[in-house]
Design a protein around this motif. Sequence first.
Motif, mmCIF file in Angstrom:
data_model
loop_
_atom_site.group_PDB
_atom_site.id
_atom_site.type_symbol
_atom_site.label_atom_id
_atom_site.label_comp_id
_atom_site.label_asym_id
_atom_site.label_seq_id
_atom_site.Cartn_x
_atom_site.Cartn_y
_atom_site.Cartn_z
ATOM 1 N N ASP A 101 0.850 -1.193 0.000
ATOM 2 C CA ASP A 101 0.000 0.000 0.000
ATOM 3 C C ASP A 101 0.883 1.240 0.000
ATOM 4 O O ASP A 101 2.001 1.231 0.542
ATOM 5 N N ASP A 103 0.519 3.628 1.819
ATOM 6 C CA ASP A 103 0.657 4.107 3.203
ATOM 7 C C ASP A 103 1.486 3.151 4.058
ATOM 8 O O ASP A 103 1.221 2.972 5.239
ATOM 9 N N HIS A 209 2.367 -0.226 8.451
ATOM 10 C CA HIS A 209 1.216 0.099 7.605
ATOM 11 C C HIS A 209 0.345 1.108 8.349
ATOM 12 O O HIS A 209 -0.240 0.784 9.381
ATOM 13 N N LYS A 215 -3.426 9.586 7.548
ATOM 14 C CA LYS A 215 -2.167 9.164 6.931
ATOM 15 C C LYS A 215 -1.048 10.101 7.367
ATOM 16 O O LYS A 215 -1.306 11.258 7.715
HETATM 17 MN MN MN Z 1 -3.254 1.122 3.568
#
Ligand code: MN
Length: 252
Positions: A101, A103, A209, A215
């Motif tokens: 991902d 992030d 993660h 974020k």
């Molecule tokens: Mn994610």
Amino acid sequence: STAAEAFVTLATTDSYCMGATVVARSLRRHGTTRHIVAMITPNVSEQLALNDVFDEVIVVDVMDSEDYHHLCLLGRPELGITFTKIHCWTLTQYSKCVFLDADTLVLCNVDELFDRDELSAAPDPGWPDCFNSGVFVFRPSLHTHTSLLHHASRHGSVHDNTRLHGLRINWEILCVGFVSVLLVLQPQLDMLELQVCSCRFGHGAKIIHFLGADKPWSSQGNSSYSHNMEQFVSLWWKEYLIHTVSSAPAVQ
Ligand code: MN
Ligand code: UDP
């Protein structure tokens, strides 16, 4: 000779490109020998910047694909991001890939992931019988791609092991703690944060993660992070700013 292997990430917005940049930089910092690939959508304006840090930037226009029209528009248009992620199975120029991902933050060399087979992932902290799709090992295949699209259009996700079993994809759990999931729902949630984490902070986590709505790139100066979270958020910023500073023109 064996076909190339690659780390793959996805960014459909310029904000997620910030994350994708950190994914690539942190993989390189720790000396990966694999290709690093970004899948982006045509609206992304950061493509040139990504070319500097990725080996390959692939523009995927899932909204234009026949799959999307046949499957998604038949009732599940909200599945756009899920469908875009599933697009990674079309990267058949690679024999095996690890999806990360945008992030995520890589803390050390994780090339050992390529020793694992499809489909390896970490359990979801909230639903341990499902895998968390932030990090997973897979084998690109157009056949699997089509199956997953059908599956997602029917069930809304591809995380459920029981149903995936019908596709003969059985996920294996990565070593406990390999992926540490950091989740911030609200301020003052240290207890919950520890509870949902797949390992104790700082002990063996190789990938962080940043699951959830908050974020790192949307949280500069945000005080809702616990101390444990904060160290990883500042590490994320350090990686991002190093990149930004080194690629900026010299100031006179
Ligand atoms: Mn994610
Ligand atoms: N993503 C994206 N654009 C979006 C939302 C998600 O490119 O608007 C990609 C990105 O790679 C992101 C992944 O899809 O990391 C999954 O979304 P997210 O990480 O936000 O979900 P979470 O892990 O928090 O459930």
